[in-house]
Design a protein around this motif. Sequence first.
Motif, short mmCIF file in Angstrom:
data_model
loop_
_atom_site.label_atom_id
_atom_site.label_comp_id
_atom_site.label_asym_id
_atom_site.label_seq_id
_atom_site.Cartn_x
_atom_site.Cartn_y
_atom_site.Cartn_z
N THR A 151 18.16 -4.06 97.55
CA THR A 151 18.77 -3.74 99.20
C THR A 151 20.46 -5.17 98.95
OG1 THR A 151 16.93 -4.07 100.39
CG2 THR A 151 19.01 -4.76 101.10
N ALA A 152 20.46 -6.09 97.69
CA ALA A 152 21.31 -7.03 97.63
C ALA A 152 22.21 -6.22 96.99
CB ALA A 152 20.70 -8.38 96.60
N ALA A 179 10.44 3.52 97.00
CA ALA A 179 10.77 5.18 97.23
C ALA A 179 10.32 6.05 97.73
CB ALA A 179 10.35 5.10 95.70
N ALA A 180 10.94 7.50 98.01
CA ALA A 180 10.33 8.32 98.64
C ALA A 180 9.31 8.72 98.30
CB ALA A 180 11.50 9.83 98.95
N VAL A 194 19.89 7.19 105.23
CA VAL A 194 18.49 6.47 104.57
C VAL A 194 19.05 6.40 103.30
CG1 VAL A 194 16.32 6.22 103.49
CG2 VAL A 194 16.68 7.25 106.26
N ILE A 195 18.97 5.07 102.80
CA ILE A 195 19.26 4.42 101.59
C ILE A 195 18.56 4.04 100.75
CG2 ILE A 195 20.50 3.00 99.36
CD1 ILE A 195 22.53 3.08 101.57
N ARG A 196 17.43 4.57 100.03
CA ARG A 196 16.49 4.11 99.31
C ARG A 196 16.66 4.85 97.71
NH1 ARG A 196 14.18 9.31 101.74
NH2 ARG A 196 13.63 8.37 103.03
N PRO A 197 15.56 3.53 96.79
CA PRO A 197 15.31 3.29 95.72
C PRO A 197 14.78 4.96 95.19
CG PRO A 197 13.92 1.53 96.40
CD PRO A 197 14.22 2.53 97.03
N SER A 198 15.73 5.32 94.40
CA SER A 198 15.88 6.72 93.74
C SER A 198 14.93 7.34 92.43
CB SER A 198 16.91 6.81 93.15
OG SER A 198 17.34 6.62 92.00
N GLY A 227 19.83 -1.03 93.12
CA GLY A 227 20.41 -0.33 94.55
C GLY A 227 22.12 -0.35 94.80
N ARG A 228 23.28 -0.93 93.56
CA ARG A 228 24.64 -0.45 93.25
C ARG A 228 24.76 0.55 93.35
NH1 ARG A 228 28.32 -4.57 92.94
NH2 ARG A 228 29.65 -3.23 92.16
#
Length: 282
Positions: A17-18, A185-186, A238-242, A264-265
């Motif tokens: 998240t950071a 992640a999803a 939504v932004i989540r780990p790919s 995250g970046r």
Amino acid sequence: MATGLVLEGGAHRAIYTAGVLDILAENNIGFDGVIGVSAGAIHGCSFVSGQIGRSINYTLKYAADKRYMSFYSLVTTGNMVGEKFCYHDLPEKLFPFNHEAFENSSTAFYVTCTNLETGSAEYIKCEELRNKMPYLRASASMPFVSRISKIKNKFYLDGGIADSIPVKAFQNMGYDKCVVVQTRAAGYIKKPNKLAWLANFMYRKFPNFIKAIKNRHIMYNQELDEIEAMQNQGEVFVIRPSKLIKISHTEKNKLILREVYELGRKDAYTALPELRKFLGND
């Protein structure tokens, strides 16, 4: 239409998240309100104060410090996360928190805590953190490894127990257009807490909190389903780990911490064009 940013917790997993927040700040993407849970609130307040890079810098420097987050701290103080070091030494001296910028920000900031007596989440608006730092600490106080926080005759612990991703709560407050930053992640499905049986002994005075701990996986998975449905309908972004994140709650390996931050970046940067369209500032 008010815009809101919802930040899931997850201890050191939230260093993801950071990374997301730093990309948002570097690209001048702001929100009317931010609500954080546990480590999401910890990183979220630095976003509101405009301190890009603060979270990753102090995490890399002190992750292996026994005063920061360790079993040494748990045994000697009763808190896995060192209260004095993390909520006094670090923000007051080592990596000063910019209170003035936070208080002058036009972004409203909320911290999510779980009330032990009711077993429900409370969403505390923090116009400042000079006096409301205890709520931030309570939100990030994981059960079983933290002392109960008593604030104004109420008892609190980790906000994620009662509401891990408070999208609905924020929408009910009037933040109609929400961006959600998840740290899983999803496809992730939470399983029952293996330590839930301990709650019967450690929190025997708080039956509603015991129930919340035992039902957390049900609540969490339901929230994931609801967010997925809202995302499909274009109601939230939504932004989540790919990809799957492999990191421990008390991770000390700087390479792993940096890798998750950089993910995250990367994910946030990739999402920027669609995010701007969603927010209406493309």
